[in-house]
Design a protein around this motif. Structure first.
Motif, PDB file in Angstrom:
ATOM      1  N   GLN A  35     -66.445 -42.159 -14.579  1.00  0.00           N
ATOM      2  CA  GLN A  35     -65.649 -41.815 -13.400  1.00  0.00           C
ATOM      3  C   GLN A  35     -64.160 -41.902 -13.713  1.00  0.00           C
ATOM      4  O   GLN A  35     -63.373 -41.036 -13.309  1.00  0.00           O
ATOM      5  CB  GLN A  35     -66.010 -42.752 -12.234  1.00  0.00           C
ATOM      6  CG  GLN A  35     -67.436 -42.638 -11.734  1.00  0.00           C
ATOM      7  CD  GLN A  35     -67.747 -41.274 -11.133  1.00  0.00           C
ATOM      8  OE1 GLN A  35     -66.854 -40.566 -10.686  1.00  0.00           O
ATOM      9  NE2 GLN A  35     -69.026 -40.918 -11.112  1.00  0.00           N
ATOM     10  N   ASP A  36     -63.759 -42.944 -14.446  1.00  0.00           N
ATOM     11  CA  ASP A  36     -62.354 -43.086 -14.840  1.00  0.00           C
ATOM     12  C   ASP A  36     -61.926 -41.940 -15.749  1.00  0.00           C
ATOM     13  O   ASP A  36     -60.813 -41.404 -15.609  1.00  0.00           O
ATOM     14  CB  ASP A  36     -62.135 -44.423 -15.555  1.00  0.00           C
ATOM     15  CG  ASP A  36     -62.318 -45.622 -14.633  1.00  0.00           C
ATOM     16  OD1 ASP A  36     -62.259 -45.435 -13.400  1.00  0.00           O
ATOM     17  OD2 ASP A  36     -62.535 -46.739 -15.156  1.00  0.00           O
ATOM     18  N   SER A  37     -62.800 -41.567 -16.692  1.00  0.00           N
ATOM     19  CA  SER A  37     -62.467 -40.488 -17.618  1.00  0.00           C
ATOM     20  C   SER A  37     -62.381 -39.149 -16.899  1.00  0.00           C
ATOM     21  O   SER A  37     -61.552 -38.296 -17.251  1.00  0.00           O
ATOM     22  CB  SER A  37     -63.518 -40.411 -18.730  1.00  0.00           C
ATOM     23  OG  SER A  37     -63.487 -41.578 -19.528  1.00  0.00           O
ATOM     24  N   LEU A  38     -63.222 -38.955 -15.904  1.00  0.00           N
ATOM     25  CA  LEU A  38     -63.170 -37.717 -15.133  1.00  0.00           C
ATOM     26  C   LEU A  38     -61.836 -37.595 -14.400  1.00  0.00           C
ATOM     27  O   LEU A  38     -61.229 -36.518 -14.353  1.00  0.00           O
ATOM     28  CB  LEU A  38     -64.333 -37.665 -14.144  1.00  0.00           C
ATOM     29  CG  LEU A  38     -64.446 -36.384 -13.309  1.00  0.00           C
ATOM     30  CD1 LEU A  38     -64.648 -35.175 -14.213  1.00  0.00           C
ATOM     31  CD2 LEU A  38     -65.585 -36.511 -12.314  1.00  0.00           C
ATOM     32  N   GLU A  39     -61.368 -38.708 -13.841  1.00  0.00           N
ATOM     33  CA  GLU A  39     -60.078 -38.698 -13.161  1.00  0.00           C
ATOM     34  C   GLU A  39     -58.922 -38.491 -14.147  1.00  0.00           C
ATOM     35  O   GLU A  39     -57.922 -37.846 -13.814  1.00  0.00           O
ATOM     36  CB  GLU A  39     -59.881 -40.013 -12.406  1.00  0.00           C
ATOM     37  CG  GLU A  39     -60.840 -40.203 -11.249  1.00  0.00           C
ATOM     38  CD  GLU A  39     -60.673 -41.563 -10.583  1.00  0.00           C
ATOM     39  OE1 GLU A  39     -59.734 -42.290 -10.978  1.00  0.00           O
ATOM     40  OE2 GLU A  39     -61.471 -41.883  -9.689  1.00  0.00           O
ATOM     41  N   ARG A  40     -59.072 -39.002 -15.336  1.00  0.00           N
ATOM     42  CA  ARG A  40     -57.993 -38.928 -16.333  1.00  0.00           C
ATOM     43  C   ARG A  40     -57.939 -37.575 -17.037  1.00  0.00           C
ATOM     44  O   ARG A  40     -56.855 -37.018 -17.231  1.00  0.00           O
ATOM     45  CB  ARG A  40     -58.176 -40.035 -17.367  1.00  0.00           C
ATOM     46  CG  ARG A  40     -57.109 -40.056 -18.454  1.00  0.00           C
ATOM     47  CD  ARG A  40     -57.322 -41.226 -19.389  1.00  0.00           C
ATOM     48  NE  ARG A  40     -56.317 -41.265 -20.427  1.00  0.00           N
ATOM     49  CZ  ARG A  40     -56.267 -42.183 -21.400  1.00  0.00           C
ATOM     50  NH1 ARG A  40     -57.187 -43.157 -21.432  1.00  0.00           N
ATOM     51  NH2 ARG A  40     -55.319 -42.147 -22.307  1.00  0.00           N
TER      52      ARG A  40
END
Length: 221
Positions: A185-190
């Motif tokens: 989820q963090d990587s998707l946002e980044r």
């Protein structure tokens, strides 16, 4: 039965082995314990529980002593060899350190450490460049570092099963799966679409055995 060489109560070996295997894993990480404590923490707890029974106090042997003494009357319960419970239960003959089960466990442990070494370095290099890690182990699975930790713990379970580590293993596996989902989820946002395409093409934990999967829109697991 005599115990000429003590197999337990060797707390110095507990400390030495615990420190070695924890710091050995941490040495592959970039940023050390402070940056990677979420992934190193569960593994460290497992390692401590393992060696506390392997060389300290045989809690599992103690709890199973009645059943073991009845079923295997010639077994020296407090010898080191008795701790290799799979060899006893499956009736494997000879030194358990040279059994196929033990050799397979060493392969799993070594493979896990190699996966850790390869994945953390590739991840660090990609993060420095601000791109998605897609090379090395990341070309085949999205979370090779967590697969590495699970492989190491599984290998040790094949060598020396204990009640605490058998209980901890599925819990640790679940914890790593949750960490992986949070990181996705963090990587998707980044990274946005580049990471979404990566997720659609590369499986999370089990590598594909055949051709590349065609991209298709779907939610993150």
């Amino acid at each position: 039965m005599s115990h000429d060489t003590p197999a337990y109560g060797l707390w110095s070996l507990v400390i030495i082995n615990t420190i070695f295997f924890i710091f050995f894993a941490a040495s592959f990480s970039v940023g050390g314990w402070k940056k990677n404590w979420r992934s190193l923490g569960p593994y460290s707890a497992f390692i401590l529980a393992l060696f506390a029974e392997m060389y300290g106090f045989p809690l599992t042997i103690y709890f199973l002593s009645g059943w073991l003494a009845t079923r295997y009357p010639n077994l020296d319960l407090y010898s080191h060899e008795a701790g290799h419970l799979w060899s006893t239960i499956f009736g494997l003959k000879g030194d358990p350190h040279f059994s196929l089960l033990h050799i397979f466990s060493l392969v799993a442990i070594a493979g896990g450490f190699i996966l850790l070494a390869q994945s953390w370095r590739r991840l660090y290099d990609a993060q420095k460049r601000g791109v998605v890690a897609t090379t090395g182990p990341y070309a085949h699975i999205r979370h090779p570092q967590y697969v590495g930790f699970v492989a190491i713990m599984f290998g040790f379970l094949l060598q020396w099963p204990t009640i605490p580590t058998l209980v901890m293993f599925p819990i640790m596996t679940f914890v790593y799966a949750r960490l992986a989902r949070r990181e996705e989820q963090d990587s998707l946002e980044r990274y946005g679409d580049p990471y979404r395409v990566y997720v659609e093409r590369v499986p999370a934990f089990i590598p594909k055995l055949s051709g590349t999967r065609s991209p298709q829109r779907r939610r993150l697991p």
